[in-house]
Design an enzyme around this catalytic site. Structure first.
Site, short mmCIF file in Angstrom:
data_model
loop_
_atom_site.label_atom_id
_atom_site.label_comp_id
_atom_site.label_asym_id
_atom_site.label_seq_id
_atom_site.Cartn_x
_atom_site.Cartn_y
_atom_site.Cartn_z
CG HIS A 142 65.97 -38.56 -15.87
ND1 HIS A 142 66.70 -39.49 -16.58
CD2 HIS A 142 65.62 -37.60 -16.76
CE1 HIS A 142 66.77 -39.12 -17.85
NE2 HIS A 142 66.12 -37.98 -17.99
NE ARG A 151 73.82 -29.60 -16.96
CZ ARG A 151 72.71 -30.24 -17.39
NH1 ARG A 151 72.49 -30.38 -18.67
NH2 ARG A 151 71.83 -30.70 -16.54
CD GLU A 210 59.05 -39.45 -20.44
OE1 GLU A 210 58.01 -38.75 -20.43
OE2 GLU A 210 60.09 -39.11 -21.02
CD GLN A 249 68.42 -36.13 -25.70
OE1 GLN A 249 68.17 -37.33 -25.77
NE2 GLN A 249 68.18 -35.42 -24.61
CB THR A 358 63.47 -40.42 -17.62
OG1 THR A 358 63.55 -40.16 -19.01
CG2 THR A 358 64.00 -41.80 -17.31
#
Lengths: 430, 430
Positions: A142, A151, A210, A249, A358
């Protein structure tokens, strides 16, 4: 100690389905409201909810040191605070009471009527009052997927990731049990290419597959918990869907981490399955890729083989399984997580909840979020009855399920956590 | 409504020091343990602690709808949940009871002996059970200083900062009242130039000069609180020292925010000062530098002029004031913070605590942390009796104080939050 209770040959005098997540080898703990509007702590066998408050009043826990009202409470916190020796004694006793050759309750119809409810007669509640909720980020797959997308695929993992179970604090006030619907959150988002944010409903509403573990009182302010003692303080596990609004987020999270993109809701399954019940499914964690600092070292097998899956069910349609993963994929295990959390002296209390992060597996079909399954929306996920999903839409229900199975052990499951998404909340006109 | 209670001419029949943070115009709320080991909710006038549980039993709150045991509790949560109308009625009644011309309690020595304690006879407790703790980051000067040191002086503020009151979730289990010492935390740190972390005690232990507000039950899951209604749900304020380990924080915080660098301790002052008591010190927030999204707009003056200061006291030496700041410097006010926190439907409950973030002012002597005061250790701060500090050393005591004063109003203060730093915790040998 729990070996007899876990014996797969053990049978109960209750009628249970041929395949159930809750055989007599499970004995999870939860809180429910009965048909008489009484709140009590209970367990589940097959499709029966069993009132432990009533069992205790009838004397079935004689010999186990328990206060009179320990089960007549609206949370499990005090029972969990009693410690592992007590949880074990109670679980083993329940197993004895319902074992097929034990006539005490089986042949007492007055007692049975007081103690046993059909599952659809009770309303499950949040099992604990959550003091603090921490979310780890312990799946390497994850963290790598998210790092690649947002990124740099060449340096997807941050430099700290292989050295510590990275985590952040979440919001406990918005943790809700299975069945409670959630309004689509709204907030600030930065459109692609824009420099000023706009306001509106999240268009990238996502689940996160999760699990979470629940702790007992573990340490005083200032005192770390060694990794090899950590399991002593873990009561059990639940399924955990950590709802996320990716667009909210993304704009808010630097430099202090996720906030409104997460804290509108997290959904949990109502039955806490104990580590004792999971014992037959103990397995090894992935091998560390970097040398561990000593406080993160441990001996033995510290994780569990738990099959997990996520379904999406559009309104009035059948559900489609969109992900199949496994708890054992997690790079960092619960013992390491708890050792890390307390190494600076942070106190952990009864009823605290620790999310795994996650749980993505190694293959694209085992990814634990729509963000990864649809790769930021670039590969929509097909649904059975037509249509597809990049993210979660209004009136979709998301269902997370989990269970353990293997030859020579009874199946142990968690049931499900099911949550329907409602449109954005509209205040009533006055 | 509170105008009579705030009247600076009002005097009490209790003997109080000429200058006190707690004149009869303040009437804060706290929780204490009496000499008889009884826990109760109380207020403070001058250097007296007043047992509200006892006052209530003696009938002094007649006519105000309160349950019998509302003050006989170990937290203020239930009282706060009663809502603003009740807090106001109780504060105004206490003011009447202690007003110099009121003979009811003044001339009843039996009652006085039951109700009034010298401050040194009681032990102050944490005033609320904190459901969730959120820390904002609302000082532009602080965010700019930190951004300049750790990222880029030309782009010190993140792009989101002027658009929203950035915040993250903190840990409530390690929030402690004034007087409880804190062990120096240990953890992972990345030495300058290294690629692998080392383990050890934090060498950059820091305070953060903050205030925190405490809320009542405000909203249901899914329902935002409008900025102009937010103060309805704010009970009051405390001084807040959000301890930080800068070296631990720097290595861990990307991408999910601060965790072990913060969650080992945060210290609060024990008396909650109500917004009603602060009313005479209401003032305007700084002018927004960017157009606000409508949900962050508000009318009127929504912040308060509160003088703040931090002292360092090495063991057996006198203290040195190292920072003087003011709550009014904050760019984002509490109403905006609460509107932002709930815009996605996140529920806020009685006893939740919201930190302001480090309150730095515009001048170097008004910075709210050693990180800024010593500019990452490059400019050590001189102490009165010799020596200096880059960060906080073992056996130092850090004291935060705060008060409001102006002509035409009684001084309203918060007292202090004082915390001694102990060396790293050593487990006892078995």
């Amino acid at each position: 100690m729990p070996s007899k209770t876990n014996d797969p040959k053990r049978k109960t005098w209750l009628e249970t389905p041929a395949q159930t997540d809750f055989p007599i080898q499970n004995i999870p703990f939860g809180v429910f409201l009965t048909r008489d509007d009484i709140i009590t702590i209970g367990t589940r066998i097959g499709d029966f909810a069993i009132d432990l408050g009533a069992l205790h009043q009838l004397g079935y826990f004689e010999g186990i040191p328990l206060t009179d009202d320990i089960f007549l409470q609206d949370t499990l916190n005090d029972f969990i605070a009693d410690g592992r020796k007590t949880w074990r004694a109670v679980r083993n006793r329940i197993s004895e009471i319902f074992e097929e050759s034990n006539a005490d309750l089986r042949d007492n119809s007055d007692h049975r009527d007081t103690v046993i409810f059909a599952l659809d007669e009770v309303e499950m509640q949040l099992p604990v009052q959550i003091g603090d909720y921490t979310d780890f980020y312990s799946s390497k797959e994850h963290a790598t997927n998210v790092g690649s997308m947002f990124r740099d695929p060449e340096n997807a993992l941050m430099p700290n990731w292989l050295h510590m179970p990275v985590a952040y604090h979440g919001r406990s006030s918005s943790i809700i049990p299975s069945g409670i619907p959630v309004h689509r959150p709204q907030g600030q988002k930065l459109p692609n290419g824009a420099t000023e944010p706009i306001f509106g409903p999240s268009r990238q509403l996502d689940f996160e597959l999760e699990m979470a573990f629940i702790t007992t009182d573990a340490n005083e302010l200032g005192q770390p918990i060694p990794a090899d003692q950590a399991e002593e303080y873990i009561f059990g596990l639940v399924l955990f869907n950590d709802w996320s609004a990716r667009d909210i987020q993304r704009w808010e999270y630097a430099p202090l981490g996720p906030f409104l993109g997460k804290n509108f809701a997290s959904s949990v399954s109502p039955w806490i399955v104990t580590l004792d019940a999971l014992e037959p499914f103990r397995t090894a964690s992935p091998k560390p890729e970097k040398e561990l600092l000593p406080y993160l070292e441990y001996t033995g097998k510290k994780t569990f083989d738990i099959n997990l899956e996520v379904s999406i069910k559009p309104e009035n349609k059948t559900e489609t399984v969109v992900s199949k993963s496994n708890f054992k994929h997690l790079y960092w295990n619960m013992s390491q997580q708890l050792a890390h959390h307390t190494i600076n002296g942070c106190p952990v209390n009864s009823g605290d909840m620790m999310g795994s992060g996650t749980i993505s597996g190694p293959t694209p079909k085992s990814y634990g979020s729509m963000l990864e399954l649809s790769w930021k929306g670039s590969k929509p996920v097909k649904l059975k009855e037509g249509g597809d999903r990049k993210f979660i839409e209004d009136k979709d229900t998301v269902i997370v399920r989990g269970h353990c199975e293997k030859t020579g052990a009874a199946r142990i499951g968690f049931g499900e956590v099911s949550t329907k998404i409602l449109p954005v909340f509209k205040p009533k006109k006055k």
